[in-house]
Enzyme design. Structure first.
Site, PDB file in Angstrom:
ATOM      1  N   HIS A  62      42.409   4.073 -52.873  1.00  0.00           N
ATOM      2  CA  HIS A  62      41.117   3.482 -53.272  1.00  0.00           C
ATOM      3  C   HIS A  62      40.809   2.273 -52.414  1.00  0.00           C
ATOM      4  O   HIS A  62      41.696   1.499 -52.053  1.00  0.00           O
ATOM      5  CB  HIS A  62      41.063   3.162 -54.767  1.00  0.00           C
ATOM      6  CG  HIS A  62      41.962   2.085 -55.259  1.00  0.00           C
ATOM      7  ND1 HIS A  62      41.606   0.743 -55.257  1.00  0.00           N
ATOM      8  CD2 HIS A  62      43.210   2.120 -55.803  1.00  0.00           C
ATOM      9  CE1 HIS A  62      42.585   0.024 -55.774  1.00  0.00           C
ATOM     10  NE2 HIS A  62      43.572   0.831 -56.109  1.00  0.00           N
ATOM     11  N   ASP A 178      46.509  -3.932 -53.119  1.00  0.00           N
ATOM     12  CA  ASP A 178      46.078  -2.951 -54.109  1.00  0.00           C
ATOM     13  C   ASP A 178      44.575  -2.732 -53.881  1.00  0.00           C
ATOM     14  O   ASP A 178      43.775  -3.452 -54.454  1.00  0.00           O
ATOM     15  CB  ASP A 178      46.371  -3.474 -55.515  1.00  0.00           C
ATOM     16  CG  ASP A 178      45.846  -2.592 -56.619  1.00  0.00           C
ATOM     17  OD1 ASP A 178      45.515  -1.429 -56.355  1.00  0.00           O
ATOM     18  OD2 ASP A 178      45.764  -3.082 -57.763  1.00  0.00           O
ATOM     19  N   GLU A 210      38.156   2.234 -58.406  1.00  0.00           N
ATOM     20  CA  GLU A 210      39.388   2.492 -59.150  1.00  0.00           C
ATOM     21  C   GLU A 210      39.652   1.383 -60.153  1.00  0.00           C
ATOM     22  O   GLU A 210      40.106   1.640 -61.274  1.00  0.00           O
ATOM     23  CB  GLU A 210      40.567   2.625 -58.176  1.00  0.00           C
ATOM     24  CG  GLU A 210      41.862   3.134 -58.804  1.00  0.00           C
ATOM     25  CD  GLU A 210      42.794   2.036 -59.286  1.00  0.00           C
ATOM     26  OE1 GLU A 210      43.845   2.354 -59.854  1.00  0.00           O
ATOM     27  OE2 GLU A 210      42.462   0.837 -59.120  1.00  0.00           O
ATOM     28  N   GLU A 211      39.371   0.152 -59.750  1.00  0.00           N
ATOM     29  CA  GLU A 211      39.727  -1.011 -60.577  1.00  0.00           C
ATOM     30  C   GLU A 211      38.880  -1.132 -61.834  1.00  0.00           C
ATOM     31  O   GLU A 211      39.186  -1.938 -62.709  1.00  0.00           O
ATOM     32  CB  GLU A 211      39.618  -2.296 -59.745  1.00  0.00           C
ATOM     33  CG  GLU A 211      40.539  -2.361 -58.535  1.00  0.00           C
ATOM     34  CD  GLU A 211      42.017  -2.430 -58.894  1.00  0.00           C
ATOM     35  OE1 GLU A 211      42.346  -2.453 -60.090  1.00  0.00           O
ATOM     36  OE2 GLU A 211      42.848  -2.444 -57.969  1.00  0.00           O
ATOM     37  N   HIS A 320      46.487  -8.062 -58.371  1.00  0.00           N
ATOM     38  CA  HIS A 320      45.445  -8.609 -59.238  1.00  0.00           C
ATOM     39  C   HIS A 320      45.479 -10.137 -59.238  1.00  0.00           C
ATOM     40  O   HIS A 320      45.136 -10.778 -60.234  1.00  0.00           O
ATOM     41  CB  HIS A 320      45.518  -8.040 -60.647  1.00  0.00           C
ATOM     42  CG  HIS A 320      45.149  -6.586 -60.714  1.00  0.00           C
ATOM     43  ND1 HIS A 320      44.607  -6.005 -61.836  1.00  0.00           N
ATOM     44  CD2 HIS A 320      45.219  -5.593 -59.791  1.00  0.00           C
ATOM     45  CE1 HIS A 320      44.375  -4.730 -61.611  1.00  0.00           C
ATOM     46  NE2 HIS A 320      44.746  -4.455 -60.371  1.00  0.00           N
TER      47      HIS A 320
END
Length: 353
Positions: A62, A178, A210-211, A320
């Site tokens: 992603h 990420d 995606e998040e 994150h």
């Protein structure tokens, strides 16, 4: 472009959920030997020009990163914002961020809260609330923020971090591992297998959003209808708060195979196949069972007729947050494992899952 330079380029790009276009365009322009197509949700599909009559294997990553979005411009020029993705309040204040206005201009700011000099004793003992934080770009009025910098409601916001590499320990630091790690891995696998014979058709899927709910993956799974899916993901490392015995996500100790999370119970036949490929090629791996979190695998494995799916994670410290760490060895081993899986997969093997 070498592997570290590619990761640097990707990490430094800004792509909050729903606003991944800079990342998508960079990848598209870098993959000019392939047939690349973007859809309306910002998914990018990367196909070989010599597609065969055989099973389709999705190589999914992603492009988005956790970020924020402008909610309001206040009378004093500060900016109220909403989260895009799974932030914890302790990781937000006192960090530098970048706002992208709709003209494509980038404006730096700082996430600000009430200074301790003005806090009551009670306030000092409490965590701030998100709606008590603002972004300050140095202006002093609504007019300056809007007229001079073009800030509007809906502008995306991302961490302001520059990538770096430490060759002594072969560790990289930057934002958005990420999942720009996954993006780099998919790009490298597609390039490395472009001129070799395979019994399957790999399609790189750079999915969006995606998040905020695996949204791009849901569209992608229904669009290309793969027969097998490999999800590459920057996964949370646990080696800084667990001992060596209980840690299953240590950086530098191998790729991470996820048997369960909140979105998927992994097919044990797929897991064993992947483990055997790793063992036969001396690729170190770690196996983790997680009670929370999910990946795009959560959408693929329940799409269409049910798609056999494996999640290959690259352990990443402090995802994150603004700053993340990852091992180049794990990054390179994920590329190797992905390539070996493509070389091993056949229609008969896939049908047995």
């Amino acid at each position: 472009m070498n592997k570290i330079k590619l990761l640097e380029e990707l990490s430094n790009l800004h792509g909050a959920p729903g606003h991944e276009i800079d990342v998508v365009e960079f990848i598209k322009n870098s993959m000019n030997d392939f047939n690349c197509k973007r859809d309306s949700i910002n998914n990018l599909y990367i196909k070989r020009n010599d597609m065969i009559d055989g099973p389709i294997v999705a190589l999914d990553c992603h492009s988005d990163e956790v970020g924020f979005i402008v909610e309001n411009i206040n009378s004093n020029g500060t900016i109220s914002f909403l989260p895009l993705g799974g932030w914890h309040i302790t990781n937000i204040p006192a960090h530098s961020v970048v706002i992208k206005n709709f003209k494509g201009e980038y404006i730096k700011g700082v996430v600000a809260s009430k200074p301790p000099h003005f806090m009551t004793a009670e306030e000092k003992q409490k965590l701030p609330k998100l709606d008590e934080l603002v972004i300050d770009i140095g202006t002093s009025s609504f007019e300056e923020t809007v007229n001079l910098y073009g800030i509007e409601v809906g502008n995306p916001i991302t961490p302001d971090v520059t990538f770096s590499y430490d060759p002594k320990i072969e560790v990289v630091r930057g934002k958005a591992f990420d999942n720009r790690l996954g993006c780099a891995i998919v790009m490298e696998i597609m390039k490395e297998t472009n001129n070799i014979h395979l019994n399957v058709n790999p399609i790189g899927v750079v999915s969006s959003q995606e998040e905020v709910g695996l949204r791009g993956a849901q569209v992608a799974a229904n669009t290309i209808k793969p027969d097998f899916a490999i999800i590459f993901e920057g996964s949370p490392a646990d080696d800084t708060f667990k001992d060596a015995f209980s840690s299953k996500g240590a950086i530098g100790k191998g790729v991470q195979l996820r048997v369960i999370d909140a979105g998927m119970v992994s097919n044990p036949r797929v897991q064993e196949f992947v483990k055997n490929i790793a063992r036969n090629n001396n690729i170190p791996f770690q196996v983790i069972a997680r009670s929370g979190g999910s990946t795009n695998g959560g959408k693929y494995h329940i799409a269409d007729k049910s798609i056999p799916t494996v999640v290959i994670g690259i352990p990443t410290r402090y995802i994150h947050t603004h700053y993340t760490y990852a091992s180049i060895k794990d990054y390179e081993n994920a590329i190797l494992l992905g390539r070996k899986l493509l070389e091993a997969l056949t229609v008969d093997i896939i049908n047995k899952f």
